[in-house]
Design an enzyme around this catalytic site. Structure first.
Site, PDB file in Angstrom:
ATOM      1  N   ASP A  44       0.807  -1.225   0.000  1.00  0.00           N
ATOM      2  CA  ASP A  44       0.000   0.000   0.000  1.00  0.00           C
ATOM      3  C   ASP A  44       0.843   1.279   0.000  1.00  0.00           C
ATOM      4  O   ASP A  44       0.427   2.314   0.514  1.00  0.00           O
ATOM      5  CB  ASP A  44      -0.974   0.023   1.202  1.00  0.00           C
ATOM      6  CG  ASP A  44      -1.885  -1.177   1.210  1.00  0.00           C
ATOM      7  OD1 ASP A  44      -2.232  -1.651   0.114  1.00  0.00           O
ATOM      8  OD2 ASP A  44      -2.249  -1.633   2.310  1.00  0.00           O
ATOM      9  N   LYS A  70       1.989   1.972  -5.061  1.00  0.00           N
ATOM     10  CA  LYS A  70       2.557   1.374  -6.287  1.00  0.00           C
ATOM     11  C   LYS A  70       1.652   1.594  -7.492  1.00  0.00           C
ATOM     12  O   LYS A  70       2.115   1.884  -8.588  1.00  0.00           O
ATOM     13  CB  LYS A  70       2.759  -0.147  -6.078  1.00  0.00           C
ATOM     14  CG  LYS A  70       3.728  -0.489  -4.968  1.00  0.00           C
ATOM     15  CD  LYS A  70       3.802  -1.986  -4.732  1.00  0.00           C
ATOM     16  CE  LYS A  70       2.523  -2.583  -4.192  1.00  0.00           C
ATOM     17  NZ  LYS A  70       2.150  -2.175  -2.837  1.00  0.00           N
ATOM     18  N   GLN A  80       2.096  -6.082  -2.970  1.00  0.00           N
ATOM     19  CA  GLN A  80       2.579  -6.173  -1.583  1.00  0.00           C
ATOM     20  C   GLN A  80       3.905  -5.403  -1.431  1.00  0.00           C
ATOM     21  O   GLN A  80       4.145  -4.477  -2.179  1.00  0.00           O
ATOM     22  CB  GLN A  80       2.713  -7.628  -1.123  1.00  0.00           C
ATOM     23  CG  GLN A  80       1.385  -8.360  -0.975  1.00  0.00           C
ATOM     24  CD  GLN A  80       0.841  -8.941  -2.273  1.00  0.00           C
ATOM     25  OE1 GLN A  80       1.557  -9.599  -3.020  1.00  0.00           O
ATOM     26  NE2 GLN A  80      -0.428  -8.724  -2.557  1.00  0.00           N
ATOM     27  N   GLY A 116      -4.432  -4.387  -3.769  1.00  0.00           N
ATOM     28  CA  GLY A 116      -5.446  -3.369  -4.048  1.00  0.00           C
ATOM     29  C   GLY A 116      -4.711  -2.097  -4.413  1.00  0.00           C
ATOM     30  O   GLY A 116      -4.026  -1.506  -3.586  1.00  0.00           O
ATOM     31  N   HIS A 117      -4.790  -1.725  -5.679  1.00  0.00           N
ATOM     32  CA  HIS A 117      -4.037  -0.564  -6.160  1.00  0.00           C
ATOM     33  C   HIS A 117      -5.040   0.509  -6.599  1.00  0.00           C
ATOM     34  O   HIS A 117      -5.837   0.287  -7.503  1.00  0.00           O
ATOM     35  CB  HIS A 117      -3.127  -0.981  -7.318  1.00  0.00           C
ATOM     36  CG  HIS A 117      -2.120  -2.030  -6.925  1.00  0.00           C
ATOM     37  ND1 HIS A 117      -1.318  -2.689  -7.826  1.00  0.00           N
ATOM     38  CD2 HIS A 117      -1.787  -2.532  -5.709  1.00  0.00           C
ATOM     39  CE1 HIS A 117      -0.539  -3.550  -7.173  1.00  0.00           C
ATOM     40  NE2 HIS A 117      -0.813  -3.472  -5.901  1.00  0.00           N
TER      41      HIS A 117
HETATM   42  P1  GDP Z   1      -0.641   0.233  -3.537  1.00  0.00           P
HETATM   43  O1  GDP Z   1      -1.264  -1.009  -3.032  1.00  0.00           O
HETATM   44  O2  GDP Z   1       0.817   0.296  -3.268  1.00  0.00           O
HETATM   45  O3  GDP Z   1      -0.961   0.520  -4.969  1.00  0.00           O
HETATM   46  O4  GDP Z   1      -1.282   1.424  -2.687  1.00  0.00           O
HETATM   47  P2  GDP Z   1      -2.842   1.604  -2.364  1.00  0.00           P
HETATM   48  O5  GDP Z   1      -3.511   2.068  -3.600  1.00  0.00           O
HETATM   49  O6  GDP Z   1      -3.387   0.420  -1.675  1.00  0.00           O
HETATM   50  O7  GDP Z   1      -2.768   2.732  -1.269  1.00  0.00           O
HETATM   51  C1  GDP Z   1      -2.213   3.983  -1.522  1.00  0.00           C
HETATM   52  C2  GDP Z   1      -3.306   5.043  -1.304  1.00  0.00           C
HETATM   53  O8  GDP Z   1      -2.694   6.320  -1.232  1.00  0.00           O
HETATM   54  C3  GDP Z   1      -4.297   5.130  -2.458  1.00  0.00           C
HETATM   55  O9  GDP Z   1      -5.558   5.464  -1.928  1.00  0.00           O
HETATM   56  C4  GDP Z   1      -3.770   6.270  -3.318  1.00  0.00           C
HETATM   57  O10 GDP Z   1      -4.796   6.961  -4.023  1.00  0.00           O
HETATM   58  C5  GDP Z   1      -3.172   7.154  -2.263  1.00  0.00           C
HETATM   59  N1  GDP Z   1      -1.998   7.928  -2.695  1.00  0.00           N
HETATM   60  C6  GDP Z   1      -1.011   7.564  -3.541  1.00  0.00           C
HETATM   61  N2  GDP Z   1      -0.060   8.527  -3.604  1.00  0.00           N
HETATM   62  C7  GDP Z   1      -0.475   9.515  -2.775  1.00  0.00           C
HETATM   63  C8  GDP Z   1       0.096  10.771  -2.382  1.00  0.00           C
HETATM   64  O11 GDP Z   1       1.163  11.161  -2.802  1.00  0.00           O
HETATM   65  N3  GDP Z   1      -0.630  11.501  -1.475  1.00  0.00           N
HETATM   66  C9  GDP Z   1      -1.812  11.089  -0.955  1.00  0.00           C
HETATM   67  N4  GDP Z   1      -2.425  11.863  -0.075  1.00  0.00           N
HETATM   68  N5  GDP Z   1      -2.363   9.903  -1.301  1.00  0.00           N
HETATM   69  C10 GDP Z   1      -1.697   9.131  -2.185  1.00  0.00           C
HETATM   70  P1  IMO Z   2      -0.852  -4.224  -2.179  1.00  0.00           P
HETATM   71  O1  IMO Z   2      -0.408  -4.779  -3.508  1.00  0.00           O
HETATM   72  C1  IMO Z   2      -0.982  -4.589   2.137  1.00  0.00           C
HETATM   73  C2  IMO Z   2      -1.173  -8.618   3.801  1.00  0.00           C
HETATM   74  C3  IMO Z   2      -2.439  -9.047   4.511  1.00  0.00           C
HETATM   75  C4  IMO Z   2      -1.855  -9.985   5.546  1.00  0.00           C
HETATM   76  C5  IMO Z   2      -0.729 -10.677   4.777  1.00  0.00           C
HETATM   77  C6  IMO Z   2      -1.100 -12.036   4.199  1.00  0.00           C
HETATM   78  O2  IMO Z   2      -2.139  -3.494  -2.248  1.00  0.00           O
HETATM   79  O3  IMO Z   2       0.244  -3.456  -1.542  1.00  0.00           O
HETATM   80  P2  IMO Z   2      -2.594 -12.785   2.125  1.00  0.00           P
HETATM   81  O4  IMO Z   2      -4.057 -12.585   1.834  1.00  0.00           O
HETATM   82  O5  IMO Z   2      -1.691 -12.242   1.084  1.00  0.00           O
HETATM   83  O6  IMO Z   2      -2.265 -14.207   2.473  1.00  0.00           O
HETATM   84  O7  IMO Z   2      -2.334 -11.942   3.483  1.00  0.00           O
HETATM   85  O8  IMO Z   2      -0.382  -9.804   3.734  1.00  0.00           O
HETATM   86  N1  IMO Z   2      -1.356  -8.124   2.425  1.00  0.00           N
HETATM   87  C7  IMO Z   2      -1.255  -6.842   2.074  1.00  0.00           C
HETATM   88  N2  IMO Z   2      -1.065  -5.736   2.820  1.00  0.00           N
HETATM   89  N3  IMO Z   2      -1.055  -4.483   0.806  1.00  0.00           N
HETATM   90  C8  IMO Z   2      -1.224  -5.570   0.046  1.00  0.00           C
HETATM   91  O9  IMO Z   2      -1.173  -5.530  -1.315  1.00  0.00           O
HETATM   92  C9  IMO Z   2      -1.373  -6.824   0.666  1.00  0.00           C
HETATM   93  N4  IMO Z   2      -1.576  -8.086   0.229  1.00  0.00           N
HETATM   94  C10 IMO Z   2      -1.551  -8.871   1.304  1.00  0.00           C
HETATM   95  O10 IMO Z   2      -3.086  -7.964   5.106  1.00  0.00           O
HETATM   96  O11 IMO Z   2      -1.264  -9.256   6.590  1.00  0.00           O
HETATM   97 MG    MG Z   3      -2.820  -1.641  -1.811  1.00  0.00          MG
END
Ligand code: GDP
Ligand code: IMO
Ligand code: MG
Length: 433
Positions: free
Chosen positions: A13, A16, A224, A40-41
């Site tokens: 999270d 990416k 991840q 979840g991106h």
């Molecule tokens: P990922 O799993 O690495 O793709 O990250 P996620 O999408 O799960 O979580 C990142 C969250 O931060 C998302 O809701 C993005 O919209 C948000 N985000 C990404 N870059 C920025 C930033 O520079 N500032 C803020 N405030 N939010 C951001």
């Molecule tokens: P992105 O790509 C954050 C965490 C789960 C749990 C552990 C194992 O959005 O960064 P699993 O279902 O993979 O067996 O769970 O890994 N986890 C993540 N945490 N971002 C993710 O993906 C994750 N994918 C799995 O919360 O702790």
């Molecule tokens: Mg994510």
């Protein structure tokens, strides 16, 4: 050759998806190589929010090839739902812009049931998985009993495979009193889904080799983060795949990617969702504030993410283990208005100082962070697109993170919005050096 690998350098999270979406403008191919719909991106494009789990973030741009590599575990129901959701919003998904590796492993309905039942059995020691069957599917892959996409072409053979898989898990499922779909029902459903999925299924390794020969730019999208890696993460509180950049090669079949540039994505602070050690976690009002300002709720499960200070020790370790060349710092804007900022620069474990996080979970749990304090900034960085427009203290923070992690920060993100990025160096140019 010009390939860039994007991977998380914390616990996932890190942003990416946004970074890959932004970089994909410069790429021809965008390739997922591990994980599944546990990822979840989130991408913000104008006022439109897109949440991608299985589909590579490049799918939203025109004239790009989105690829799911063999290292990904695929739940066909989740895949088809995600595709249909995007298609309804006008995103074109055809075999001209999307392909899936024929040797990718499938997640079947029993995998998610097993995942959830095991978590229940673990009780307080639960991992906090996403419940999507990721771990059980990878286990079946390693145990050589998984069903793969290439198995969907022959109904009779498929039924035999599903039957053998179910026979293996039957004792556990029955003991746990879990109802699960019959072999016939699962096979029939897979055959129905196959009609839609098979046109996208290809020998991805070959397509990527051709792309590489034609000097196409290939962008790998990790899911991840390093601290959820099966080998190097905070085991057993990890996911079941190798999240480090090296797996881009194995999980796609493109050996040539070895020469690319590896970008580690990091938040300007730290978060974690699920259980497990988190030395710089903040269980106080500051942690709450980071969570609120950063909207730290999981994309996949909606769970509240745990928040804490930037841990430079862990990120440095990620860089060294995964071969990260440069970092992308996201969510700088979330730190706007903080009076002081702490950076983890070491650990005290039972009175002994460490400059790395040792592997033992018991030691990891007892690791007390050693902090360095820095002054925050009161100005807003949100939406800043030029490095010179950053407040002086924000620049100092960035520079200090570079020193501590031993890697340059090549890109910065200053809001969720697609174009709110500061580019210090172009990773695709760096990949060619
Ligand atoms: P990922 O799993 O690495 O793709 O990250 P996620 O999408 O799960 O979580 C990142 C969250 O931060 C998302 O809701 C993005 O919209 C948000 N985000 C990404 N870059 C920025 C930033 O520079 N500032 C803020 N405030 N939010 C951001
Ligand atoms: P992105 O790509 C954050 C965490 C789960 C749990 C552990 C194992 O959005 O960064 P699993 O279902 O993979 O067996 O769970 O890994 N986890 C993540 N945490 N971002 C993710 O993906 C994750 N994918 C799995 O919360 O702790
Ligand atoms: Mg994510």
């Amino acid at each position: 050759m010009s390939s860039v690998i994007v991977m998380g350098a914390q616990w996932g999270d890190e942003g990416k998806g946004k970074v890959v979406d932004w970089l994909s403008d410069r790429a021809d191919y965008v390739v997922r190589f591990q994980g599944g719909h546990n990822a979840g991106h989130t991408l913000m494009i104008g006022n439109e929010e897109y949440k991608l789990s299985l589909l590579p973030s490049g799918i939203l741009r025109k004239n790009k090839m989105a690829v799911i590599g063999n290292g990904v575990v695929i739940d066909p129901t989740a895949l088809l739902n995600e595709m249909a959701g995007l298609q309804k919003r006008g995103v074109a998904i055809t075999p001209d812009n999307f392909m899936i590796a024929e040797n990718a492993v499938l997640i079947l309905p029993i995998h998610s049931l097993i995942d959830k039942a095991r978590e229940q059995l673990r009780g307080v020691g639960k991992i906090g998985t996403t419940g999507r069957g990721i771990g059980p599917a990878y286990e079946d892959k390693i145990a050589r009993r998984a069903v793969r996409l290439c198995d969907l072409t022959d109904g009779a053979e498929l039924k035999k495979q599903v039957s053998a898989l179910v026979a293996h898990h039957d004792i556990f499922l029955k003991t746990m009193n879990i109802d699960y779909p019959s072999v016939d029902a699962m096979t029939d459903e897979l055959l129905k889904q196959a009609k839609i999925i098979l046109p996208f299924v290809k020998p991805v390794w070959r397509e990527l080799d051709k792309a590489d020969e034609a000097q196409k730019k290939i962008l790998f999208e990790g899911a991840q983060g390093l601290w959820l890696d099966i080998d190097h993460g905070t085991y057993p509180f990890v996911t079941s795949s190798a999240t480090a950049a090296g797996n881009a090669i194995l999980g796609s079949g493109l050996g040539a990617a070895f020469n690319g540039y590896c970008l580690g994505i990091v938040k300007a602070y730290a978060t974690r969702v699920g259980s497990g050690p988190f030395p710089t976690e903040l269980l106080d009002a500051t942690g709450e504030l980071l969570g609120q300002k950063g909207r730290e709720f999981g994309t996949v499960t909606g769970r509240k993410r745990r928040c804490g200070w930037f841990d430079a020790v862990m990120v440095r370790q990620s860089c060294k283990i995964a071969g990260i060349h440069g970092l992308v710092l996201t969510k700088m804007d979330v730190l706007d208005g903080m009076e002081k900022l702490m950076i983890g620069i070491g650990y005290d474990i039972d009175g002994k100082q460490y400059d790395y996080l040792p592997a033992s979970p018991a030691l990891q749990c007892r690791a007390k962070p050693i902090y360095e304090e820095m002054a925050g900034w009161q100005e807003s960085t949100r939406g800043t697109r030029k490095f010179r427009d950053l407040p002086a203290n924000a620049v100092k923070y960035v520079k200090r993170l570079e020193e501590l992690t031993t890697r340059p920060i090549t890109l910065l993100s200053t809001s969720p919005e697609r174009d709110d990025m500061i580019m210090v160096e172009d990773p695709f140019v760096m990949a060619n050096r």
